[in-house]
Design a protein around this motif. Structure first.
Motif, short mmCIF file in Angstrom:
data_model
loop_
_atom_site.label_atom_id
_atom_site.label_comp_id
_atom_site.label_asym_id
_atom_site.label_seq_id
_atom_site.Cartn_x
_atom_site.Cartn_y
_atom_site.Cartn_z
N ARG A 1 0.83 -1.20 0.00
CA ARG A 1 0.00 0.00 0.00
C ARG A 1 0.87 1.25 0.00
O ARG A 1 1.83 1.34 0.75
CB ARG A 1 -0.92 0.01 1.23
CG ARG A 1 -1.86 -1.17 1.31
CD ARG A 1 -2.56 -1.22 2.66
NE ARG A 1 -3.23 0.03 2.97
CZ ARG A 1 -3.79 0.29 4.16
NH1 ARG A 1 -3.71 -0.61 5.14
NH2 ARG A 1 -4.41 1.44 4.38
N THR A 2 0.50 2.20 -0.84
CA THR A 2 1.22 3.48 -0.87
C THR A 2 0.28 4.65 -0.60
O THR A 2 0.59 5.78 -0.96
CB THR A 2 1.91 3.67 -2.23
OG1 THR A 2 0.92 3.60 -3.28
CG2 THR A 2 2.97 2.62 -2.46
N ASP A 3 -0.83 4.37 0.03
CA ASP A 3 -1.79 5.42 0.38
C ASP A 3 -1.27 6.18 1.59
O ASP A 3 -1.47 5.77 2.74
CB ASP A 3 -3.16 4.80 0.67
CG ASP A 3 -4.19 5.84 1.06
OD1 ASP A 3 -3.94 7.04 0.84
OD2 ASP A 3 -5.25 5.45 1.61
N LEU A 4 -0.58 7.29 1.32
CA LEU A 4 0.05 8.03 2.42
C LEU A 4 -0.97 8.64 3.36
O LEU A 4 -0.68 8.88 4.54
CB LEU A 4 0.96 9.12 1.85
CG LEU A 4 2.21 8.61 1.13
CD1 LEU A 4 2.95 9.75 0.46
CD2 LEU A 4 3.12 7.90 2.11
N ALA A 5 -2.17 8.87 2.87
CA ALA A 5 -3.20 9.46 3.72
C ALA A 5 -3.57 8.52 4.87
O ALA A 5 -3.97 8.96 5.95
CB ALA A 5 -4.44 9.80 2.90
N SER A 6 -3.44 7.20 4.63
CA SER A 6 -3.79 6.24 5.68
C SER A 6 -2.57 5.77 6.46
O SER A 6 -2.70 4.96 7.38
CB SER A 6 -4.47 5.01 5.04
OG SER A 6 -3.58 4.31 4.21
N LEU A 7 -1.39 6.28 6.12
CA LEU A 7 -0.17 5.86 6.81
C LEU A 7 -0.11 6.49 8.19
O LEU A 7 -0.17 7.72 8.32
CB LEU A 7 1.05 6.27 6.00
CG LEU A 7 2.41 5.79 6.51
CD1 LEU A 7 2.55 4.29 6.31
CD2 LEU A 7 3.54 6.52 5.79
#
Length: 411
Positions: free
Chosen positions: A287-293
């Motif tokens: 996953r590369t969804d930075l918003a959920s990191l």
């Protein structure tokens, strides 16, 4: 380190790969054959770190190169006659900055331990800090390329750490060593992440972050994928290593990512705890969804395509254990377990898939610590013996570049 050779392995006439690891404290090397067997190892003497009164922590790039060459040469000397090195690759520390002057001089490496530029990220506005996080995948922090380069260039404010000569290239340890090996500059995504100047989703240098650093992207080395070919071993480097000129040099990666590869920590959900002086928890993700990191995690490319590593530095837990009196060691073990559990909980879904935790480093010598850790985090803790895991991961990249079939059962 005295070269070590495994006995009972037929080396005659075979081809091998050389994996090198340029760590902060020393360099290590392993020679691996097509069956995945480690035939020989080598290491260097410690690499000096020079401290300055204002918090500087620097190394000499030439000493780093000599340490790497020594480790490689000692490993190669451990081979039998008729064994040829088919390719080599390098794992390297990340975050350190090597300014290269217009004359081509590389005289200092400002390491990731340097504290002179702590105020740089602290002085960024919330908006700037958010953009740094959104683009690089890392929280704004000192000890990485972006803050160090900004600090080095600050006019008249950081004179003790400022470079007097104009800089033509901002390098790190990995691309400097590739240059010493091949005569060509090249970095890789996992090491470039430590410069905090790369767009983590596109794996290219970010114009926005380069502008924040006050540099041009052309002052950075090209980013090549790990496992691709960086070039061929140049004559001078070949002579120092005791290898043939023209030997393929394969693009390696960050030492933590290469260690994960060497350990077999490569699938989404896999978890890896490096328990040395500092403890680092790493989860593999697709996953590369930075918003959920979660804010506690930094996102970097793995050395394998299609996956990334999400990591949190848990601080100097190893140093804390070393300083704890025996009468209070159980309490210290519990503290370590709680710290890891909090990190896993904070990682949320990024760490939810792993039902076991691979643990390496000095911490595994405490069997009670491992037991406490497994109980507190409610997962199986799999310990692996102390070994040159980053160098082994680099060797795996060299093998893959040659098209060698992965060996069944190897980590």
């Amino acid at each position: 380190m005295t070269p070590v050779r495994r006995t009972g392995v037929d080396q005659a006439g075979g081809h091998v790969v050389l994996g090198l690891d340029a760590g902060t404290t020393s360099a290590k090397a392993v020679v691996v054959d097509r069956a995945g067997e480690i035939l020989a190892t080598g290491g260097s003497d410690p690499i000096a770190v020079r401290a300055t009164p204002d918090g500087g922590r620097e190394q000499d790039p030439e000493e780093i190169w000599q340490a790497l060459a020594t480790a490689g040469r000692r490993a190669v000397r451990g081979l039998g006659p008729g064994v040829g090195v088919a390719a080599l690759a390098v794992a390297a520390q990340s975050g350190s900055v090597i300014p290269v002057t217009v004359e081509g001089r590389a005289e200092r490496a400002i390491t990731w331990m340097d504290t002179r530029f702590q105020s740089v990220p602290e002085n960024w506005s919330a908006g700037v800090a958010a953009r740094v996080r959104a683009v690089s995948g890392w929280m704004p922090t000192p000890g990485v390329g972006l803050s160090t380069i900004v600090g080095l260039q600050a006019p008249g404010t950081r004179q003790p750490g400022a470079d007097p000569a104009p800089v033509s290239r901002w390098a790190s340890v990995d691309d400097y060593l590739v240059f010493r090996l091949t005569g060509q500059w090249a970095t890789n995504p996992s090491n470039a992440a430590g410069m905090q100047l790369m767009d983590v989703t596109t794996r290219t240098w970010s114009e926005e972050l380069c502008s924040l650093a006050g540099i041009d992207g052309g002052q950075l080395s090209p980013i090549l994928e790990s496992g691709s070919t960086a070039g061929e071993l140049a004559g001078e480097a070949a002579a120092v290593l005791g290898l043939d000129a023209g030997t393929p040099v394969v693009v390696g990666g960050h030492d933590q990512a290469c260690a994960a590869l060497g350990l077999g920590v490569v699938d989404p959900g896999d978890l890896f705890l490096s328990a040395g002086t500092a403890w680092v928890l790493t989860a593999v993700t697709d996953r590369t969804d930075l918003a959920s990191l979660p804010p506690s995690l930094n996102l970097s490319p793995h050395v394998l395509g299609g996956v990334w590593t999400a990591s949190e530095n848990l601080g100097g837990l190893g140093a804390m254990l070393a300083e704890t009196p025996q009468a209070r060691i159980q309490e210290a073990f519990e503290k370590c377990g709680l710290k890891v559990r909090q990190a896993l909980e904070g990682a949320g879904e990024f760490a939810a898939g792993g039902d076991e935790l691979v643990m390496v480093g000095g911490g595994i010598r405490f069997s009670e610590l491992v037991d406490v850790l497994a109980k507190v985090i409610d997962r199986t803790v799999v310990t692996r013996p102390e070994a040159a895991w980053p160098a082994l991961g680099a060797a795996r990249l060299a093998e893959a570049a040659l098209g060698w079939t992965p060996h069944e059962g190897a980590p």
